[in-house]
Motif scaffolding. Structure first.
Motif, short mmCIF file in Angstrom:
data_model
loop_
_atom_site.label_atom_id
_atom_site.label_comp_id
_atom_site.label_asym_id
_atom_site.label_seq_id
_atom_site.Cartn_x
_atom_site.Cartn_y
_atom_site.Cartn_z
N HIS A 129 30.71 37.31 49.25
CA HIS A 129 31.18 38.68 49.46
C HIS A 129 32.52 38.60 50.16
O HIS A 129 32.66 37.89 51.17
CB HIS A 129 30.16 39.42 50.31
CG HIS A 129 30.62 40.78 50.72
ND1 HIS A 129 31.38 41.00 51.84
CD2 HIS A 129 30.44 41.99 50.14
CE1 HIS A 129 31.64 42.29 51.93
NE2 HIS A 129 31.08 42.90 50.91
N VAL A 130 33.52 39.26 49.61
CA VAL A 130 34.87 39.20 50.21
C VAL A 130 35.32 40.62 50.58
O VAL A 130 35.41 41.49 49.71
CB VAL A 130 35.89 38.58 49.22
CG1 VAL A 130 37.25 38.40 49.88
CG2 VAL A 130 35.38 37.26 48.67
N GLN A 131 35.57 40.82 51.87
CA GLN A 131 36.02 42.15 52.32
C GLN A 131 37.50 42.31 51.95
O GLN A 131 38.32 41.44 52.23
CB GLN A 131 35.82 42.26 53.84
CG GLN A 131 35.91 43.67 54.36
CD GLN A 131 34.81 44.57 53.77
OE1 GLN A 131 33.64 44.22 53.73
NE2 GLN A 131 35.22 45.75 53.29
N LEU A 132 37.84 43.43 51.32
CA LEU A 132 39.23 43.70 50.91
C LEU A 132 39.78 44.89 51.70
O LEU A 132 39.01 45.64 52.32
CB LEU A 132 39.28 43.99 49.40
CG LEU A 132 38.83 42.83 48.50
CD1 LEU A 132 38.70 43.30 47.06
CD2 LEU A 132 39.79 41.66 48.59
N PRO A 133 41.10 45.09 51.69
CA PRO A 133 41.68 46.21 52.45
C PRO A 133 41.11 47.56 51.99
O PRO A 133 40.72 47.72 50.84
CB PRO A 133 43.18 46.12 52.13
CG PRO A 133 43.42 44.74 51.64
CD PRO A 133 42.15 44.29 51.01
N GLY A 134 41.11 48.49 52.90
CA GLY A 134 40.74 49.88 52.57
C GLY A 134 39.26 50.04 52.30
O GLY A 134 38.85 50.97 51.58
N GLY A 135 38.45 49.15 52.84
CA GLY A 135 36.99 49.29 52.66
C GLY A 135 36.49 48.76 51.33
O GLY A 135 35.30 48.82 51.05
N SER A 136 37.41 48.32 50.49
CA SER A 136 36.94 47.74 49.22
C SER A 136 36.38 46.34 49.47
O SER A 136 36.63 45.75 50.52
CB SER A 136 38.11 47.59 48.23
OG SER A 136 38.69 48.82 47.99
N TYR A 190 33.07 40.55 45.10
CA TYR A 190 31.95 39.63 45.23
C TYR A 190 31.89 38.71 44.02
O TYR A 190 32.44 39.02 42.96
CB TYR A 190 30.61 40.37 45.42
CG TYR A 190 30.12 41.14 44.21
CD1 TYR A 190 30.53 42.45 44.00
CD2 TYR A 190 29.24 40.54 43.31
CE1 TYR A 190 30.08 43.15 42.90
CE2 TYR A 190 28.77 41.24 42.21
CZ TYR A 190 29.19 42.55 42.00
OH TYR A 190 28.75 43.25 40.92
N THR A 191 31.25 37.58 44.20
CA THR A 191 31.05 36.65 43.09
C THR A 191 29.55 36.48 42.87
O THR A 191 28.75 36.62 43.79
CB THR A 191 31.65 35.26 43.38
OG1 THR A 191 31.02 34.71 44.54
CG2 THR A 191 33.15 35.33 43.61
N ARG A 192 29.20 36.21 41.64
CA ARG A 192 27.80 35.91 41.29
C ARG A 192 27.78 34.56 40.60
O ARG A 192 28.74 34.21 39.93
CB ARG A 192 27.26 36.92 40.27
CG ARG A 192 26.98 38.28 40.74
CD ARG A 192 26.90 39.22 39.54
NE ARG A 192 25.99 38.72 38.49
CZ ARG A 192 24.74 39.17 38.31
NH1 ARG A 192 24.27 40.13 39.09
NH2 ARG A 192 23.98 38.69 37.34
#
Ligand SMILES: NC(=O)c1ccc[n+]([C@@H]2O[C@H](COP(=O)([O-])OP(=O)(O)OC[C@H]3O[C@@H](n4cnc5c(N)ncnc54)[C@H](O)[C@@H]3O)[C@@H](O)[C@H]2O)c1
Ligand SMILES: NCCCC=O
Length: 458
Positions: A155-162, A165-167
């Motif tokens: 799970h990768v947190q991105l700017p602006g609350g986005s 994720y990888t599966r």
């Protein structure tokens, strides 16, 4: 209710039956009478063929199986069978997959004597070693079963609350192609990780050792794998090429020689398929004079004579520091003379026959060449039995790096002893090979040299 009560009794009887079967199998008895292809959860005869092969019992030279090599249509049938199972299997959770693998491991453990006996009959390695192979096989499945339930993405947190994720997604139908020296074990190395990750598999064993991998296919089915999850096609190069070129194959995992590996890579590149290659070797074993002498001698014997020397990662270039060279060589010669050669199903046998006559001829040609190049070569014996491919030689002596037997993979019970003086010199020489694969060092000192040099190629 009745069924529930009966279950433990049946479970108790099945291992007993297997034990009885394996005990009654002695050298010169087994004859295969069943189809050796496996798809959609059962043994089948191939729908088409490209020639025929025979498998031998190396210790007697008897033909124990005659079978058709799968043609393009049969290969396609097996791949379609795997595709059907893949649709079911990919939906399973890791924990569900894990359960099936653990059950397969349990069945292998329960049937280990029968499986080891069959491996010995078809491969020629001693029953003593085959038991270890089977143990490693079920351990391999247990290991991958352990990973199956915990595989996860990120799970990768991105700017602006986005967030991103990888599966981890299974690839699809994977092909396994194996060598003859560890038939059952190699099939477990390949199927364990592939199935744990949600893939299905079509496996082609070496035509020299077609028997035990079909037992593995039956075990997966018994363990609860959907029909078609693990399929077997029999054959030689042509069958292997149909598999590698098939458009619906997502990945190829190969164990075998360097020349075949190179062809497989080429075929895979045409379909942009990922490949995993486990190839041959000419690995160095470095013995410093400060090492524990007995350990080093035993290590060198193990690194050269297990499975009649037919092991990929064997340490066949044995570099010995000059001040212990003579003592080391004498001790090796003494111990080699004590290796018990004979019927591989006997409990005290430690070396059986080579896989077949061509392999024996190949090994003997290397030995002949070596004898011409080095004067102090000690050859234990070359015992010829009347019937077929027998084994058992161990040339040892003071070799040079430029000798053919030192440069090329022999894949037989041949140890080359090479003297060295300094650490710097031996590292340079150990790395001077076109192969990679393995390396061993015997020393009491902490390794103070730069291991990245050694790792460069190995
Ligand atoms: N690195 C490892 O883990 C490992 C393990 C065991 C054996 N090996 C190596 O395997 C070799 C001995 O095994 P082998 O004699 O069976 O090797 P091989 O390369 O002759 O055959 C290996 C497999 O490839 C198949 N094959 C042959 N030609 C093919 C083609 N053109 N296309 C597709 N498949 C093809 C064979 O039928 C067999 O199933 C040795 O070099 C040994 O070092 C490596
Ligand atoms: N465990 C045995 C390694 C097989 C290589 O040939």
């Amino acid at each position: 209710m009745k069924l529930l009560r009966a279950a433990p009794i049946i479970r108790f009887l099945i291992p007993k039956l297997h034990q009885t079967m394996s005990r009654s199998l002695s050298t010169g008895v087994f004859q295969n009478s069943q189809p050796l292809n496996y798809r959609a959860g059962g043994r089948v005869q191939p729908v088409d063929s490209v020639g025929q092969e025979q498998a031998y019992e190396p210790s007697t030279g008897r033909v124990i199986a005659t079978f058709a090599c799968s043609g393009e249509k049969e290969v396609n049938e097996a791949i379609q069978s795997a595709k059907t199972a893949f649709k079911i299997w990919r939906q399973k959770s890791g924990m569900e997959r894990s359960r099936v693998l653990l059950e397969a491991a349990r069945i292998i453990r329960e049937r280990s004597e029968e499986l080891a006996t069959m491996e010995t009959i078809n491969n020629g390695k001693s029953i003593f070693e085959a038991r270890v192979d089977i143990e490693i096989s079920w351990q391999t499945l247990e290991y991958y079963a352990g990973l199956a339930g915990s595989m996860a993405g990120q799970h990768v947190q991105l700017p602006g609350g986005s967030f991103g994720y990888t599966r981890r997604e299974p690839l699809g139908v994977c092909v396994g192609i194996g060598a003859w020296n560890y038939p059952f074990q190699i099939a477990c190395w390949k199927s364990g990780p592939a199935l744990a990750c949600g893939n299905a598999m079509v496996y082609k064993p070496s035509p020299f050792t077609p028997i035990t991998v079909v037992l593995l296919a039956e075990i997966f089915t018994e363990a609860g794998a959907p029909p078609g999850l693990f399929n077997v096609v029999q054959g030689a190069a042509a069958t292997g090429e149909f598999l590698c070129k098939h458009a619906e194959v997502a990945k190829i995992s190969f164990t075998g020689s360097v020349p075949t590996g190179s062809k497989i890579m080429e075929m895979a590149s045409k379909g942009i398929k990922p490949v995993t290659l486990e190839l041959g070797g000419k690995s160095p074993l470095i013995i410093f004079s400060d090492s524990n002498f007995d350990n080093a001698v035993n290590g060198a014997l193990m690194a050269n004579f297990l499975t009649q020397g037919q092991v990929c990662c064997n340490g066949t270039r044995v570099f010995v520091q000059r001040d212990i060279l003579q003592k080391f060589t004498e001790e090796v010669v003494k111990k080699v003379a004590k290796i018990k050669i004979g019927d591989p199903l006997l409990e005290d046998t430690r070396m059986g026959p080579l896989i077949n006559r061509p392999q024996l001829e190949k090994v003997l040609a290397f030995v002949k060449g070596a004898k011409e190049q080095v004067s102090c070569l000690a050859v234990k014996m070359v015992k010829r039995n009347q019937t077929h491919h027998e084994v058992s030689l161990s040339p040892i002596g003071e070799c040079r790096d430029d000798m053919t037997c030192v440069k090329e993979e022999i894949f037989g019970p041949v140890m080359s002893i090479l003297p060295f003086d300094t650490e710097e010199e031996v590292l340079e020489r150990a790395n001077n090979t076109t192969y990679g694969l393995a390396a061993g060092v015997f020393s009491r000192f902490e390794l103070c040299f730069n291991t990245s040099t050694l790792n460069r190629k190995i």
